[in-house]
Design a protein around this motif. Structure first.
Motif, mmCIF file in Angstrom:
data_model
loop_
_atom_site.group_PDB
_atom_site.id
_atom_site.type_symbol
_atom_site.label_atom_id
_atom_site.label_comp_id
_atom_site.label_asym_id
_atom_site.label_seq_id
_atom_site.Cartn_x
_atom_site.Cartn_y
_atom_site.Cartn_z
ATOM 1 N N LYS A 129 0.953 -1.216 -0.115
ATOM 2 C CA LYS A 129 0.158 0.159 0.114
ATOM 3 C C LYS A 129 0.930 1.227 -0.001
ATOM 4 O O LYS A 129 0.752 2.319 -0.809
ATOM 5 C CB LYS A 129 -0.858 -0.093 1.170
ATOM 6 C CG LYS A 129 -1.871 -1.194 1.152
ATOM 7 C CD LYS A 129 -2.695 -1.250 2.650
ATOM 8 C CE LYS A 129 -3.898 -1.988 2.418
ATOM 9 N NZ LYS A 129 -4.738 -2.279 3.715
ATOM 10 N N THR A 130 1.890 1.016 0.823
ATOM 11 C CA THR A 130 2.807 2.537 0.793
ATOM 12 C C THR A 130 3.489 2.728 -0.239
ATOM 13 O O THR A 130 3.752 3.738 -0.898
ATOM 14 C CB THR A 130 3.888 2.237 2.048
ATOM 15 O OG1 THR A 130 3.037 1.914 3.171
ATOM 16 C CG2 THR A 130 4.773 3.202 2.244
ATOM 17 N N LEU A 169 -9.782 3.918 -3.042
ATOM 18 C CA LEU A 169 -9.061 4.692 -4.012
ATOM 19 C C LEU A 169 -9.498 3.870 -5.513
ATOM 20 O O LEU A 169 -9.488 4.519 -6.497
ATOM 21 C CB LEU A 169 -7.673 4.475 -3.765
ATOM 22 C CG LEU A 169 -6.463 4.904 -4.722
ATOM 23 C CD1 LEU A 169 -6.595 6.389 -4.958
ATOM 24 C CD2 LEU A 169 -5.179 4.508 -4.342
ATOM 25 N N ARG A 205 -1.444 9.161 4.081
ATOM 26 C CA ARG A 205 -0.037 9.240 4.311
ATOM 27 C C ARG A 205 0.109 10.322 5.448
ATOM 28 O O ARG A 205 0.696 11.198 4.922
ATOM 29 C CB ARG A 205 0.673 9.261 3.168
ATOM 30 C CG ARG A 205 0.834 8.234 2.195
ATOM 31 C CD ARG A 205 1.826 8.107 1.389
ATOM 32 N NE ARG A 205 2.996 7.995 2.067
ATOM 33 C CZ ARG A 205 4.340 8.233 1.511
ATOM 34 N NH1 ARG A 205 4.229 8.856 0.178
ATOM 35 N NH2 ARG A 205 5.456 8.372 2.151
ATOM 36 N N ILE A 231 1.217 4.409 -2.904
ATOM 37 C CA ILE A 231 1.138 5.707 -2.533
ATOM 38 C C ILE A 231 2.116 6.579 -2.847
ATOM 39 O O ILE A 231 2.363 7.530 -3.432
ATOM 40 C CB ILE A 231 0.749 6.069 -1.057
ATOM 41 C CG1 ILE A 231 -0.854 5.195 -0.574
ATOM 42 C CG2 ILE A 231 0.470 7.622 -0.694
ATOM 43 C CD1 ILE A 231 -2.033 5.669 -1.380
ATOM 44 N N ASP A 232 3.360 5.964 -2.566
ATOM 45 C CA ASP A 232 4.622 6.686 -3.154
ATOM 46 C C ASP A 232 4.525 6.960 -4.507
ATOM 47 O O ASP A 232 5.115 7.912 -4.924
ATOM 48 C CB ASP A 232 6.034 5.932 -2.588
ATOM 49 C CG ASP A 232 6.086 5.940 -1.031
ATOM 50 O OD1 ASP A 232 5.654 6.804 -0.510
ATOM 51 O OD2 ASP A 232 6.873 4.836 -0.345
ATOM 52 N N TYR A 255 -7.117 11.548 -1.230
ATOM 53 C CA TYR A 255 -7.163 10.389 -0.383
ATOM 54 C C TYR A 255 -5.751 10.080 0.054
ATOM 55 O O TYR A 255 -5.566 9.446 1.088
ATOM 56 C CB TYR A 255 -7.779 9.316 -1.421
ATOM 57 C CG TYR A 255 -7.722 7.826 -1.134
ATOM 58 C CD1 TYR A 255 -8.734 7.415 -0.208
ATOM 59 C CD2 TYR A 255 -6.516 7.009 -1.231
ATOM 60 C CE1 TYR A 255 -8.504 6.037 0.081
ATOM 61 C CE2 TYR A 255 -6.154 5.806 -0.697
ATOM 62 C CZ TYR A 255 -7.466 5.464 0.038
ATOM 63 O OH TYR A 255 -7.507 3.825 0.469
ATOM 64 N N CYS A 256 -4.569 10.334 -0.953
ATOM 65 C CA CYS A 256 -3.131 9.994 -0.671
ATOM 66 C C CYS A 256 -2.917 10.955 0.604
ATOM 67 O O CYS A 256 -2.121 10.373 1.577
ATOM 68 C CB CYS A 256 -2.383 10.504 -1.868
ATOM 69 S SG CYS A 256 -2.635 9.228 -2.882
ATOM 70 N N LYS A 257 -3.260 12.059 0.907
ATOM 71 C CA LYS A 257 -3.035 13.077 1.923
ATOM 72 C C LYS A 257 -3.594 12.353 3.532
ATOM 73 O O LYS A 257 -2.953 12.120 4.219
ATOM 74 C CB LYS A 257 -3.467 14.378 1.746
ATOM 75 C CG LYS A 257 -2.762 15.131 0.786
ATOM 76 C CD LYS A 257 -3.404 16.542 0.817
ATOM 77 C CE LYS A 257 -2.517 17.550 -0.176
ATOM 78 N NZ LYS A 257 -3.275 18.710 -0.187
ATOM 79 N N ILE A 297 -3.271 2.779 -11.525
ATOM 80 C CA ILE A 297 -3.930 2.796 -9.992
ATOM 81 C C ILE A 297 -5.140 2.083 -9.937
ATOM 82 O O ILE A 297 -5.225 1.283 -9.113
ATOM 83 C CB ILE A 297 -4.173 4.295 -9.619
ATOM 84 C CG1 ILE A 297 -3.130 5.258 -9.714
ATOM 85 C CG2 ILE A 297 -4.707 4.486 -8.154
ATOM 86 C CD1 ILE A 297 -3.300 6.669 -9.452
ATOM 87 N N ILE A 327 2.212 7.220 -6.730
ATOM 88 C CA ILE A 327 1.377 8.272 -6.821
ATOM 89 C C ILE A 327 1.915 9.481 -6.563
ATOM 90 O O ILE A 327 1.926 10.513 -7.534
ATOM 91 C CB ILE A 327 0.069 8.052 -6.100
ATOM 92 C CG1 ILE A 327 -0.772 7.028 -6.415
ATOM 93 C CG2 ILE A 327 -0.830 9.284 -6.383
ATOM 94 C CD1 ILE A 327 -2.103 6.448 -5.876
ATOM 95 N N TRP A 328 2.647 9.929 -5.676
ATOM 96 C CA TRP A 328 3.035 11.129 -5.156
ATOM 97 C C TRP A 328 4.223 11.415 -6.019
ATOM 98 O O TRP A 328 4.358 12.718 -6.366
ATOM 99 C CB TRP A 328 3.544 11.023 -3.531
ATOM 100 C CG TRP A 328 2.388 11.324 -2.592
ATOM 101 C CD1 TRP A 328 2.001 10.568 -1.319
ATOM 102 C CD2 TRP A 328 1.708 12.670 -2.482
ATOM 103 N NE1 TRP A 328 1.095 11.212 -0.895
ATOM 104 C CE2 TRP A 328 0.589 12.516 -1.378
ATOM 105 C CE3 TRP A 328 1.497 13.803 -3.351
ATOM 106 C CZ2 TRP A 328 -0.004 13.423 -1.197
ATOM 107 C CZ3 TRP A 328 0.498 14.911 -3.003
ATOM 108 C CH2 TRP A 328 -0.032 14.596 -2.104
#
Length: 529
Positions: free
Chosen positions: A6-7, A51, A90, A10-11, A85-87, A39, A13-14
């Protein structure tokens, strides 16, 4: 806690979002389409169903769009649900570790420090604490916090003396200071305000009010920072202005083919100046260099403080050969400037790196990276010289050694993985080593180099307690060579207070969250470089 998959998602995506934002150019529609599709296909697989639902809806929209390119702002608007969502998922990762306000608290009461630190960090502040005045001063210069919280007594009634010293040096000027006091008499309040305090609170503190006041001061400082184009200490331009002017020169290069050069300067042996004469004298050297350069540079050249003892120059209509000659002449003149400290007089030098900009699309980040390569070549060849970047120039890598000292094998494995994922500049590298007890760590040859070290040290271990290891380390080694994070499962005021007194730079209480440790280590390793 998010698992590694999951991390990782998200990484990714950022990283893509940050890349699009930094590029400031048109984004191909096909690139956005593939991003959403990727995604959508992965989110539900790793358990991020919400997501998956968001990107499913976006995918249906992109699939029917007739569009060739996106502007970043419209792309950002289109992806706002993904970004939101990512904010949410994380709270302690890349974005926050970059923008998280830093708070320094100096107080003699370790139990209060623990309470305040825990509360403020739950409100998304990065909090550093200290019970010692000298440690507080070093940390202030090292971190440049967004707010300083200061007990008026601290130790031997030195709290307000610390504020007085910072104000005298000019360093405190735009950093908001809040004084706390167990004895809030009218005289103490007036003394604090006369010495430059921006706020005053009586103990015991109302923590909610405490956080609101800090947030107000930090927010105001952020506004000042965004408005100012001048470095508050040296009166040279700051990074914001430098970035803006680089863009103008780039535009001239594109329109009129006017080449220009970028120079990077770094004071030689500046750490020795601070250690020998103190930070106030070190500040005078920084101001002296800026004053000399502004007085002797050509009209139209730009001189800016880029960070710490590093400065940067923009030289319009200047080839690399001309820039090397110009900076060399400035170096010769600056070496004749005399600085005074107590009964002693001394002079300083700097090393310089130069790069000529001929590529219209070269970002400032890459230009500075090339100039840095030339700078490190100048340092390697003996300092007090200027080197020019040539295309095939080898990168000079500086090493930071990270030691993980813990008797728990699983903890060592997890922390090794966290450290291995940390981002560092291109000219830095991390070398990770693990130790199962304090004795093997202290006796290791790996510890005997002159490199910078970041030590993650468990407080309770067999053979030798973590506090004893810290005590021996500080007694035997240069204080500035090591940054130490203590891990402890004991919430004992005595142990934490002793760790702080022995010079620990941070501490984390077990059980801890890996994302929290990651964000803290990112700060600590940055300070160790």
């Amino acid at each position: 806690m998010l698992d590694k998959y999951k991390t990782k998602l998200i990484d990714n995506i950022w990283n893509q979002i940050n890349q699009w934002e930094d590029s400031a150019g048109d984004i191909p529609h096909e690139e956005v389409y593939r991003f959403i599709h990727s995604i959508k296909g992965t989110a539900r697989t790793v358990g991020l169903d919400e997501l998956g639902d968001i990107t499913e809806a976006l995918y249906e929209k992109t699939d029917t769009m007739v569009k060739e390119t996106w502007q970043w702002k419209e792309c950002q608007s289109f992806l706002q649900e993904v970004i939101g969502y990512c904010k949410k998922m994380r709270p302690a990762t890349i974005e926050q570790s970059k923008d998280q306000p830093s708070i320094l608290i100096a107080d003699h009461d370790a139990s209060l420090l623990m309470e305040w630190k825990e509360y403020l960090e739950s409100k998304s502040f990065h909090v550093l604490v200290s019970t010692d005045i000298d440690k507080s001063i070093d940390t202030f210069y090292d971190v440049k916090p967004d707010c300083l919280i200061l007990d008026d007594c601290l130790k031997d009634n030195a709290g307000l003396h610390l504020l007085e010293r910072l104000q005298a040096s000019g360093q405190q000027m735009l950093t908001p200071v809040m004084v706390t006091s167990s004895n809030p008499t009218r005289k103490n309040r007036l003394d604090a305000y006369r010495l430059g305090a921006d706020d005053f609170m009586s103990k015991p503190l109302d923590l909610e009010e405490f956080e609101v006041r800090i947030s107000r001061h930090v927010g105001r400082k952020k506004q000042y920072d965004e408005l100012l184009l001048i470095d508050e200490l040296t009166k040279a331009y700051n990074r914001k202005y430098f970035h803006s002017f680089y863009g103008k020169l780039q535009a001239n290069l594109s329109r009129m083919k006017e080449t220009f050069s970028v120079g990077v300067l770094d004071l030689d042996y500046f750490k020795k100046v601070n250690d020998t004469y103190g930070h106030v004298v070190g500040d005078e050297v920084l101001k002296g260099l800026a004053a000399y350069m502004k007085h002797h540079m050509r009209t139209g050249d730009v001189f800016a403080r880029y960070g710490g003892e590093e400065f940067a120059m923009l030289l319009p209509k200047t080839t690399k050969e001309q820039a090397e000659k110009l900076i060399g002449r400035l170096l010769e003149g600056f070496m004749k400037v005399t600085f005074h400290a107590y009964q002693a007089s001394f002079s300083c030098s700097f090393s310089g790196g130069v790069v000529q900009i001929t590529e219209e699309s070269l970002s400032l980040e890459h230009a500075m990276e090339r100039a840095d390569k030339a700078l490190y070549e100048a340092k390697r060849k003996g300092k007090a010289r200027v080197e020019v970047y040539e295309g095939g120039q080898e990168v000079v890598i500086q090493k930071v050694k990270v030691a993980i000292v813990d008797d728990d094998e699983i903890v060592r494995m997890m922390l090794s993985e966290v450290v291995g994922k940390l981002s560092v500049p291109a000219n830095r590298t991390l070398e990770i080593e693990t130790f199962e007890d304090g004795k093997s760590f202290l006796q290791s040859e790996w510890l005997q180099s002159q490199d910078r070290y970041v030590i993650i040290l468990d407080g309770m271990m067999p053979k030798m307690d973590g506090l004893e290891v810290l005590q021996k380390l500080r007694a035997q080694r240069r204080h500035d060579q090591f940054k130490v994070m203590m891990l402890t499962s004991r919430k004992s005021e005595r142990d934490i207070q002793k760790a702080l007194q022995l010079g620990a730079d941070d501490y984390v209480t077990k059980p801890f969250k890996l994302l929290e440790v990651e964000a803290r280590l990112q700060h600590l390793i940055k300070r160790g470089m």
